[in-house]
Scaffold this motif. Structure first.
Motif, PDB file in Angstrom:
ATOM      1  N   GLU A 185       0.833  -1.209   0.000  1.00  0.00           N
ATOM      2  CA  GLU A 185       0.000   0.000   0.000  1.00  0.00           C
ATOM      3  C   GLU A 185       0.874   1.267   0.000  1.00  0.00           C
ATOM      4  O   GLU A 185       0.545   2.247  -0.670  1.00  0.00           O
ATOM      5  N   VAL A 186       1.974   1.233   0.729  1.00  0.00           N
ATOM      6  CA  VAL A 186       2.891   2.373   0.755  1.00  0.00           C
ATOM      7  C   VAL A 186       3.487   2.592  -0.636  1.00  0.00           C
ATOM      8  O   VAL A 186       3.577   3.718  -1.126  1.00  0.00           O
ATOM      9  N   LYS A 187       3.871   1.499  -1.289  1.00  0.00           N
ATOM     10  CA  LYS A 187       4.444   1.600  -2.635  1.00  0.00           C
ATOM     11  C   LYS A 187       3.420   2.197  -3.599  1.00  0.00           C
ATOM     12  O   LYS A 187       3.756   3.038  -4.432  1.00  0.00           O
ATOM     13  N   ARG A 188       2.163   1.767  -3.476  1.00  0.00           N
ATOM     14  CA  ARG A 188       1.105   2.331  -4.327  1.00  0.00           C
ATOM     15  C   ARG A 188       0.995   3.844  -4.126  1.00  0.00           C
ATOM     16  O   ARG A 188       0.861   4.603  -5.084  1.00  0.00           O
ATOM     17  N   ARG A 189       1.031   4.271  -2.860  1.00  0.00           N
ATOM     18  CA  ARG A 189       0.929   5.705  -2.573  1.00  0.00           C
ATOM     19  C   ARG A 189       2.115   6.458  -3.164  1.00  0.00           C
ATOM     20  O   ARG A 189       1.951   7.524  -3.740  1.00  0.00           O
ATOM     21  N   ARG A 190       3.311   5.911  -3.013  1.00  0.00           N
ATOM     22  CA  ARG A 190       4.511   6.579  -3.554  1.00  0.00           C
ATOM     23  C   ARG A 190       4.441   6.681  -5.074  1.00  0.00           C
ATOM     24  O   ARG A 190       4.813   7.706  -5.644  1.00  0.00           O
ATOM     25  N   THR A 210       1.702   6.758  -6.889  1.00  0.00           N
ATOM     26  CA  THR A 210       0.656   7.733  -7.196  1.00  0.00           C
ATOM     27  C   THR A 210       1.162   9.153  -6.981  1.00  0.00           C
ATOM     28  O   THR A 210       0.892  10.045  -7.787  1.00  0.00           O
ATOM     29  N   ILE A 211       1.918   9.360  -5.913  1.00  0.00           N
ATOM     30  CA  ILE A 211       2.486  10.684  -5.632  1.00  0.00           C
ATOM     31  C   ILE A 211       3.406  11.115  -6.767  1.00  0.00           C
ATOM     32  O   ILE A 211       3.348  12.253  -7.227  1.00  0.00           O
ATOM     33  N   ALA A 212       4.238  10.196  -7.236  1.00  0.00           N
ATOM     34  CA  ALA A 212       5.149  10.511  -8.347  1.00  0.00           C
ATOM     35  C   ALA A 212       4.365  10.892  -9.606  1.00  0.00           C
ATOM     36  O   ALA A 212       4.720  11.854 -10.297  1.00  0.00           O
ATOM     37  N   GLU A 213       3.300  10.156  -9.893  1.00  0.00           N
ATOM     38  CA  GLU A 213       2.479  10.461 -11.067  1.00  0.00           C
ATOM     39  C   GLU A 213       1.778  11.811 -10.914  1.00  0.00           C
ATOM     40  O   GLU A 213       1.700  12.587 -11.875  1.00  0.00           O
ATOM     41  N   LEU A 214       1.253  12.090  -9.728  1.00  0.00           N
ATOM     42  CA  LEU A 214       0.553  13.353  -9.499  1.00  0.00           C
ATOM     43  C   LEU A 214       1.508  14.543  -9.594  1.00  0.00           C
ATOM     44  O   LEU A 214       1.108  15.620 -10.052  1.00  0.00           O
ATOM     45  N   GLU A 215       2.749  14.353  -9.162  1.00  0.00           N
ATOM     46  CA  GLU A 215       3.740  15.423  -9.295  1.00  0.00           C
ATOM     47  C   GLU A 215       4.039  15.703 -10.762  1.00  0.00           C
ATOM     48  O   GLU A 215       4.219  16.856 -11.161  1.00  0.00           O
ATOM     49  N   GLN A 216       4.074  14.657 -11.576  1.00  0.00           N
ATOM     50  CA  GLN A 216       4.353  14.824 -13.002  1.00  0.00           C
ATOM     51  C   GLN A 216       3.236  15.556 -13.729  1.00  0.00           C
ATOM     52  O   GLN A 216       3.499  16.360 -14.612  1.00  0.00           O
ATOM     53  N   VAL A 217       1.996  15.266 -13.367  1.00  0.00           N
ATOM     54  CA  VAL A 217       0.868  15.893 -14.064  1.00  0.00           C
ATOM     55  C   VAL A 217       0.410  17.185 -13.415  1.00  0.00           C
ATOM     56  O   VAL A 217      -0.485  17.853 -13.935  1.00  0.00           O
ATOM     57  N   GLY A 218       0.992  17.544 -12.270  1.00  0.00           N
ATOM     58  CA  GLY A 218       0.677  18.824 -11.636  1.00  0.00           C
ATOM     59  C   GLY A 218      -0.700  18.881 -11.003  1.00  0.00           C
ATOM     60  O   GLY A 218      -1.489  19.762 -11.341  1.00  0.00           O
ATOM     61  N   ARG A 219      -1.012  17.950 -10.115  1.00  0.00           N
ATOM     62  CA  ARG A 219      -2.303  17.930  -9.427  1.00  0.00           C
ATOM     63  C   ARG A 219      -2.098  18.083  -7.919  1.00  0.00           C
ATOM     64  O   ARG A 219      -2.224  17.134  -7.157  1.00  0.00           O
ATOM     65  N   PRO A 220      -1.765  19.306  -7.448  1.00  0.00           N
ATOM     66  CA  PRO A 220      -1.454  19.506  -6.031  1.00  0.00           C
ATOM     67  C   PRO A 220      -2.626  19.209  -5.094  1.00  0.00           C
ATOM     68  O   PRO A 220      -2.408  18.821  -3.944  1.00  0.00           O
ATOM     69  N   GLU A 221      -3.853  19.370  -5.550  1.00  0.00           N
ATOM     70  CA  GLU A 221      -4.995  19.122  -4.673  1.00  0.00           C
ATOM     71  C   GLU A 221      -5.121  17.632  -4.336  1.00  0.00           C
ATOM     72  O   GLU A 221      -5.506  17.271  -3.227  1.00  0.00           O
ATOM     73  N   LEU A 222      -4.766  16.756  -5.259  1.00  0.00           N
ATOM     74  CA  LEU A 222      -4.790  15.324  -5.001  1.00  0.00           C
ATOM     75  C   LEU A 222      -3.504  14.851  -4.326  1.00  0.00           C
ATOM     76  O   LEU A 222      -3.495  13.882  -3.574  1.00  0.00           O
TER      77      LEU A 222
END
Length: 153
Positions: free
Chosen positions: A60-65, A67-79
Motif C-alpha cells: 500500500e505504501v508503494k502504491r501511494r509513492r 501515485t504521488i510521483a504520477e501526481l507530481e508529473q501531471v501537476g495535481r497539487p490538490e490530489l
C-alpha cells in the motif's frame, strides 16, 4: 495485540476524530489485508501473521509513492496532498527504515561475501541483500545502492 487489531482500533479512532485521510488509508489497507487473508485462508486456514500484514502495508505504501510521483508529473497539487497524508498515516505502521548509509554498509558486506565484481552480479547481490533487509529498506533504494557500488568496481 496483533498489527491487524491495532489497525482496526486506529480505524475506529480515526472515525471518531474525523481524520478523513487516515480513515481512507486504514480502510483501504484493511481491505487489502482481508483480500490477502481470503487468498491465504484457502491455502493455510488462518489469519495473516504480523509479517504478512507488514508486507501488505508495504504494498500500500508503494502504491501511494507511485501515485504521488504520477501526481507530481501531471501537476495535481490538490490530489497530491491527500496521497501524501495517506502515505504518512501508513508509514506509522512500518518498522523503522534503514538509512542509505546503513543499506550501503549491508550491501558492501553482501558484495564481499558473494565476491561480486561488477554489474553482472547485481541479481545475486540483490537476492541475498533483500532477504536480509526484508521490511527494513525500500527495494528501489537497495537497487540504487547496489548498482552504484558495483559500477564503481
Amino acid at each position: 495485540m496483533t498489527l491487524k487489531t491495532k489497525l482496526q482500533d486506529d480505524l475506529k479512532a480515526a472515525m471518531r476524530s474525523g481524520d478523513k485521510r487516515r480513515l481512507a488509508a486504514l480502510r483501504l489497507t484493511l481491505s487489502a489485508i482481508q483480500i490477502a487473508e481470503t487468498a491465504e485462508t484457502r491455502a493455510t486456514r488462518g489469519d495473516l501473521t504480523d509479517e504478512q500484514v507488514i508486507a501488505v502495508i508495504h504494498t500500500e505504501v508503494k502504491r501511494r509513492r507511485d501515485t504521488i510521483a504520477e501526481l507530481e508529473q501531471v501537476g495535481r497539487p490538490e490530489l497530491l496532498a491527500d496521497e501524501q497524508a495517506e502515505l504518512a498515516a501508513l508509514l506509522d505502521y512500518l518498522p523503522q527504515q534503514l538509512s542509505r548509509d546503513q543499506v550501503a554498509e549491508a550491501a558492501r558486506a553482501v558484495i564481499a561475501e558473494t565476491g561480486a565484481a561488477g554489474p553482472a552480479q547485481i541479481g545475486a547481490v540483490m537476492k541475498q541483500l533483500m532477504a536480509r533487509l526484508k521490511g527494513q529498506a525500500d527495494g528501489k533504494l537497495v537497487n540504487e545502492v547496489v548498482r552504484e557500488l558495483l559500477t564503481k568496481r
